[in-house]
Motif scaffolding. Structure first.
Motif, PDB file in Angstrom:
ATOM      1  N   ASP A   1       0.834  -1.195   0.000  1.00  0.00           N
ATOM      2  CA  ASP A   1       0.000   0.000   0.000  1.00  0.00           C
ATOM      3  C   ASP A   1       0.869   1.246   0.000  1.00  0.00           C
ATOM      4  O   ASP A   1       1.933   1.263   0.625  1.00  0.00           O
ATOM      5  N   ALA A   2       0.384   2.277  -0.689  1.00  0.00           N
ATOM      6  CA  ALA A   2       1.067   3.565  -0.698  1.00  0.00           C
ATOM      7  C   ALA A   2       0.201   4.576   0.043  1.00  0.00           C
ATOM      8  O   ALA A   2      -0.963   4.770  -0.297  1.00  0.00           O
ATOM      9  N   ILE A   3       0.773   5.204   1.063  1.00  0.00           N
ATOM     10  CA  ILE A   3       0.087   6.294   1.751  1.00  0.00           C
ATOM     11  C   ILE A   3       0.610   7.583   1.143  1.00  0.00           C
ATOM     12  O   ILE A   3       1.794   7.913   1.273  1.00  0.00           O
ATOM     13  N   VAL A   4      -0.266   8.286   0.429  1.00  0.00           N
ATOM     14  CA  VAL A   4       0.129   9.492  -0.284  1.00  0.00           C
ATOM     15  C   VAL A   4      -0.341  10.704   0.505  1.00  0.00           C
ATOM     16  O   VAL A   4      -1.521  10.816   0.848  1.00  0.00           O
ATOM     17  N   THR A   5       0.595  11.611   0.782  1.00  0.00           N
ATOM     18  CA  THR A   5       0.272  12.867   1.456  1.00  0.00           C
ATOM     19  C   THR A   5       0.404  14.002   0.445  1.00  0.00           C
ATOM     20  O   THR A   5       1.449  14.177  -0.178  1.00  0.00           O
ATOM     21  N   THR A   6      -0.682  14.742   0.240  1.00  0.00           N
ATOM     22  CA  THR A   6      -0.707  15.818  -0.753  1.00  0.00           C
ATOM     23  C   THR A   6      -0.199  17.114  -0.131  1.00  0.00           C
ATOM     24  O   THR A   6      -0.055  17.223   1.099  1.00  0.00           O
TER      25      THR A   6
ATOM     26  N   SER B   1      -1.682  19.761   0.489  1.00  0.00           N
ATOM     27  CA  SER B   1      -2.643  20.336   1.439  1.00  0.00           C
ATOM     28  C   SER B   1      -2.704  19.567   2.740  1.00  0.00           C
ATOM     29  O   SER B   1      -3.401  19.965   3.669  1.00  0.00           O
ATOM     30  N   GLY B   2      -1.966  18.447   2.815  1.00  0.00           N
ATOM     31  CA  GLY B   2      -1.957  17.638   4.020  1.00  0.00           C
ATOM     32  C   GLY B   2      -2.927  16.475   3.998  1.00  0.00           C
ATOM     33  O   GLY B   2      -2.962  15.673   4.941  1.00  0.00           O
ATOM     34  N   ALA B   3      -3.733  16.359   2.942  1.00  0.00           N
ATOM     35  CA  ALA B   3      -4.668  15.248   2.841  1.00  0.00           C
ATOM     36  C   ALA B   3      -3.904  13.953   2.590  1.00  0.00           C
ATOM     37  O   ALA B   3      -2.835  13.949   1.954  1.00  0.00           O
ATOM     38  N   GLN B   4      -4.451  12.847   3.105  1.00  0.00           N
ATOM     39  CA  GLN B   4      -3.818  11.543   2.920  1.00  0.00           C
ATOM     40  C   GLN B   4      -4.773  10.570   2.252  1.00  0.00           C
ATOM     41  O   GLN B   4      -5.971  10.570   2.530  1.00  0.00           O
ATOM     42  N   LYS B   5      -4.249   9.789   1.322  1.00  0.00           N
ATOM     43  CA  LYS B   5      -5.007   8.728   0.682  1.00  0.00           C
ATOM     44  C   LYS B   5      -4.193   7.444   0.753  1.00  0.00           C
ATOM     45  O   LYS B   5      -2.979   7.463   0.541  1.00  0.00           O
ATOM     46  N   THR B   6      -4.857   6.346   1.043  1.00  0.00           N
ATOM     47  CA  THR B   6      -4.202   5.044   1.013  1.00  0.00           C
ATOM     48  C   THR B   6      -4.519   4.381  -0.316  1.00  0.00           C
ATOM     49  O   THR B   6      -5.689   4.148  -0.654  1.00  0.00           O
ATOM     50  N   ILE B   7      -3.473   4.120  -1.085  1.00  0.00           N
ATOM     51  CA  ILE B   7      -3.606   3.592  -2.446  1.00  0.00           C
ATOM     52  C   ILE B   7      -3.050   2.168  -2.475  1.00  0.00           C
ATOM     53  O   ILE B   7      -1.848   1.966  -2.272  1.00  0.00           O
ATOM     54  N   PRO B   8      -3.881   1.152  -2.715  1.00  0.00           N
ATOM     55  CA  PRO B   8      -3.325  -0.202  -2.840  1.00  0.00           C
ATOM     56  C   PRO B   8      -2.492  -0.317  -4.111  1.00  0.00           C
ATOM     57  O   PRO B   8      -2.788   0.315  -5.126  1.00  0.00           O
ATOM     58  N   CYS B   9      -1.436  -1.102  -4.040  1.00  0.00           N
ATOM     59  CA  CYS B   9      -0.608  -1.383  -5.223  1.00  0.00           C
ATOM     60  C   CYS B   9      -0.973  -2.756  -5.771  1.00  0.00           C
ATOM     61  O   CYS B   9      -1.754  -3.495  -5.168  1.00  0.00           O
ATOM     62  N   PHE B  10      -0.406  -3.137  -6.915  1.00  0.00           N
ATOM     63  CA  PHE B  10      -0.886  -4.338  -7.601  1.00  0.00           C
ATOM     64  C   PHE B  10       0.268  -5.050  -8.302  1.00  0.00           C
ATOM     65  O   PHE B  10       1.289  -4.450  -8.660  1.00  0.00           O
ATOM     66  N   TRP B  11       0.094  -6.345  -8.489  1.00  0.00           N
ATOM     67  CA  TRP B  11       1.045  -7.201  -9.191  1.00  0.00           C
ATOM     68  C   TRP B  11       0.835  -7.038 -10.688  1.00  0.00           C
ATOM     69  O   TRP B  11      -0.285  -7.122 -11.182  1.00  0.00           O
TER      70      TRP B  11
END
Length: 818
Positions: A61-66, A68-78
């Protein structure tokens, strides 16, 4: 100027840019990451596991911080890369390199982002790596990104994150032929060139399905996933939004499809316990807790791989699942929809829209009332008068469910393209406009995409786009319009008449099971038969389906040698065809079930049943006095005498339309050409001196510009004045259909000259958002554009003040259509 930095300094920069544990590595795959576009990276050093698709074994998983301080958890894939080639008309895929972990992310913010990739094996943190990700703004000359799709505040249309309206023009383009992705190169280019911006895709065993065959349970097909990557990228290139249908009903079917055969894919469904899946029954797929968990692993993968695409309009959970309700529990299916759509809403970081679809004539409140399904769909096949029909159905859906509605599939026949039945595409055209001006989120979406492309038939989409592009269609709130008509046709003919040369007519029938209609038709002249498919059902039911029984009665005058011919296709058990004249039985014919099948169109009999009719005015009736249904392809009346409708009634044009803040949009269909009426006639009776009358609450004078919807060419203009809340507009002569764009005529007021300025101030007052072009004349005969070819747009208060440089003192002014 470039400076050559010392190697030591370069190493220092690299060490400062990310932190590493457990020997993970990060490699950016996207050159020059930009706002609004997906950024892709690969992750190395991830430990090998038995199944990289199973997040219980390994999750990345990638935790992306923008910025503006917002965070999104982005699953990664094979991921496995491929190259494609075309050989012998077939696409071939070749693996490129080794499979690896990838991540994708789209940001709508410019500036520095932080990506922290975390790897867990068996739920335990293995390691993490953090890296800076700069996101640049649009390149010079590029528009700002529009973002993702959402439901507009009107709850009627879609829009993008930047507030731009997104009314949909498109078609189903669900799977390719043998050419694979090369087909989409041609199809998307063609659709886009004709104003199209929407397509629907299926994930199924023969195309794009990554978990749809034996052996694929949580072991997804990477070749199919790569093809879907390609199609998504291509859609982005051509500005096409995609609705991705994740499963089709055949995955849960245990009997072959009645029309096409096959499709009973529960035996091949990897969720079937006979193939190692978690449940032994198709219904168990919707109730089994383990099946839920496994399915959500696939959802996680799809979100990881395609969720970052701004081309994704919606996840469609299932196609027409009610097709197999004979073996499924409807309540269980509805509960599954609520559960899984809620899961997507909680786990999709981009909050894409979610929907599903049902068959035509299947309106299930337990499905469409689910809050986490964002819009309803209607699938229409073989329905008469499609413009009026689709408007009525979808307007009712929007009223009852409070969400947008879309005609997700349309065809004049469920069994095939059937071009001979609609050689001039009038049925399809009426459906397109029935969706667009019936208040749905776009056009009706045709099913037969190969034919649309190969026969060059996207031209009617292009005409629709060119007509509606200058309007505000799809923006704000539009209300369905009410028209004043001559009402429903009488079911009887006049008591006097029946003179002249006899004629014959063939009645088209509605082939939809269970469709209810009036069942009584008057035949005073040949064009009256055009309504038959909206009056009669091809299924003539007996006592076994008493709730589905529909009358089949015809009132007419008959000459000598008149007769009725009923063409029997197939029957069920115990059917008996009977013909009555004025309540007296004239024919009775038993029709045993010869083939033991329940296929209404199997041509089991292919039989003409003829009954002679007495001269004079009579009520002729077809009944099934037996048990189960019989199916008629058509019914023909010969020897009919011309007469009049009871009371001298005459039909008015069929009309639908929408009213917005500043304009109205109308679609008018000739009563002699409402599909399937005169569908194969190259020159239907021309309509002359017609008018349409519509309700319009705002008093004033109105102007209408009329278009030919086949070509997009202007057909004429007319004007009218609102009287007692009604606006009557003359209609140019036409044969099949017309589109009208109606606006209130503005008022022009001279404001005078500003001090020390030769410019004349002019105020235009009308409806907010209306667009007008100013013209000037010196003799009230010859008019020319006044000072600019750019239309004047009235502001939110319905006003625009302009300055006209140095006008002549004897000139006159008017506002016209741009």
């Amino acid at each position: 100027m470039f400076r050559r930095w010392p190697i030591a300094w370069l190493l220092l920069v690299v060490r400062c840019s990310f932190s590493v544990s457990a020997a993970l590595s990060y490699s950016l795959k996207t050159l020059n990451p930009q706002v609004g576009h997906a950024v892709e990276w690969s992750i190395g050093g991830v430990p090998a596991v038995a199944n990289p698709f199973d997040p219980e074994q390994i999750s990345v998983d990638a935790i992306v911080t923008t910025p503006s301080g917002a965070q999104k958890t982005i699953p990664c894939f094979w991921y496995q890369s491929y190259s494609r080639s075309l050989s012998g008309g077939n696409e071939n895929l070749t693996k490129l390199g080794a499979a690896e972990w990838r991540g994708r992310f789209t940001s709508l913010e410019v500036g520095g982002h932080k990506i922290s990739v975390q790897v867990r094996t068996n739920g335990v943190l293995f390691g993490s790596i953090t890296n800076a990700l700069p996101i640049a703004g649009p390149s010079a000359g590029q528009p700002s990104p529009s973002g993702f799709v959402r439901v507009a505040s009107s709850n009627q249309y879609f829009e993008t994150d930047d507030g731009q309206p997104l009314p949909l023009i498109g078609a189903n383009i669900c799977w390719p032929g043998g050419r694979g992705t090369y087909d989409y190169d041609d199809w998307f280019k063609d659709l886009s060139a004709h104003g199209g911006n929407f397509a629907r895709l299926w994930m199924c065993p023969w195309a794009f399905g990554i978990e749809a065959e034996p052996g694929t349970l949580t072991k997804y097909r990477l070749d199919r996933a790569w093809q879907l990557d390609y199609v998504f990228d291509l859609a982005g290139k051509y500005g096409i939004k995609l609705m991705l249908c994740l499963d089709y009903h055949g995955m849960y079917a245990v009997t072959p499809d009645a029309i096409f055969g096959g499709g009973d894919n529960w035996k091949n469904n990897p969720y079937n316990s006979a193939l190692g899946g978690p449940t032994s029954s198709a219904n168990g797929y919707f109730t089994n807790a383990q099946a839920h968990v496994i399915y959500e692993k696939r959802l996680r993968y799809l979100i990881a791989r395609y969720g970052s695409s701004t081309s994704l309009l919606a996840w469609e959970l299932l196609n027409e699942i009610d097709n197999v309700y004979a073996t499924l529990n409807a309540t269980d299916v509805a509960s599954w929809h609520a559960y899984e759509s809620k899961w997507i809403k909680a786990n999709d970081p981009y909050n894409h829209l979610v929907t599903t679809s049902l068959t035509g004539n299947s309106d299930r409140a337990e499905i469409w009332n689910i809050r986490t399904l964002d819009f309803s769909q209607y699938h229409s096949y073989g329905e008469p008068t499609p413009a009026a029909r689709l408007t009525a159905v979808t307007t009712d859906q929007r009223r009852r469910y409070g969400k947008p509605s879309l005609v997700g599939e349309f065809g004049i026949n469920a069994a095939g393209w059937s071009k001979p039945s609609d050689p001039y595409l009038r049925g399809l055209r009426q459906a397109l406009w029935g969706g667009a001006l019936g208040g749905t989120s776009g056009t009706a979406m045709s099913w037969w995409w190969e034919n649309l492309h190969s026969e060059g038939d996207y031209a009617i989409h292009g005409a629709l786009h060119s007509i509606l592009a200058p309007t505000h269609w799809g923006q704000g709130t539009w209300e369905s319009m009410t028209f004043q008509t001559s009402g429903t046709a009488p079911t009887d003919v006049s008591s006097s008449g029946g003179n002249g040369e006899t004629f014959g007519v063939t009645l088209s029938l509605n082939g939809q099971w269970g469709a209810k209609s009036g069942g009584v038709l008057a035949l005073p002249f040949p064009d009256a038969a055009n309504r038959s498919s909206s009056v009669f059902n091809a299924f003539v039911h007996g006592s076994s389906h008493a709730d589905l029984k529909n009358p089949f009665k015809v009132n007419a005058w008959y000459g000598t040698n008149a007769h009725i011919t009923a063409h029997v296709n197939s029957v069920s058990t115990g059917a008996i065809l009977a013909v009555y004249v004025d309540g007296t039985q004239k024919l009775r014919l038993s029709l045993p079930d010869k083939d033991g099948k329940f296929d209404a169109t199997a041509n089991e009999y292919n039989l003409d049943v003829v009954t002679n009719l007495p001269a004079g005015k009579h009520l002729v009736e077809i009944r099934n006095v037996g048990l189960d249904w019989l199916y008629l392809d058509w019914v023909r009346f010969d020897g009919v005498l011309p007469s009049d409708y009871a009371g001298g009634w005459r039909p008015s044009p069929q009309a639908i339309g929408l009213t917005g803040v500043s304009e109205s949009l109308l679609y008018v269909v000739s009563p002699s050409a409402a599909f399937p009426a005169n569908a194969t006639n190259p020159a239907p009776p021309r309509q002359t001196n017609q008018r349409v009358t519509l309700q319009r609450g705002i008093p004033g004078n109105y102007a209408a510009r009329w278009y030919d919807p086949e070509s997009g060419i202007v057909a004429g203009e007319s004007e009218g004045t609102v009287t007692n809340g009604l606006l009557t507009l003359p209609v140019p002569d036409y044969a099949v259909d017309l589109v009208g764009w109606v606006q209130q005529k503005p008022r022009l007021t001279a404001l005078g000259y500003a001090q020390d300025n030769p410019a004349l101030g002019m105020r235009i007052t009308g409806l907010p958002g209306a667009r007008w072009l100013l013209q000037e004349s010196f003799n009230l005969r010859d008019w020319n554009v006044a000072f600019s070819n750019t239309p004047v747009v009235l502001d939110e208060s319905g006003r625009a003040d302009i300055a006209i440089p140095a006008p002549e003192s004897n000139s006159s002014w008017r506002a016209i259509w741009p």
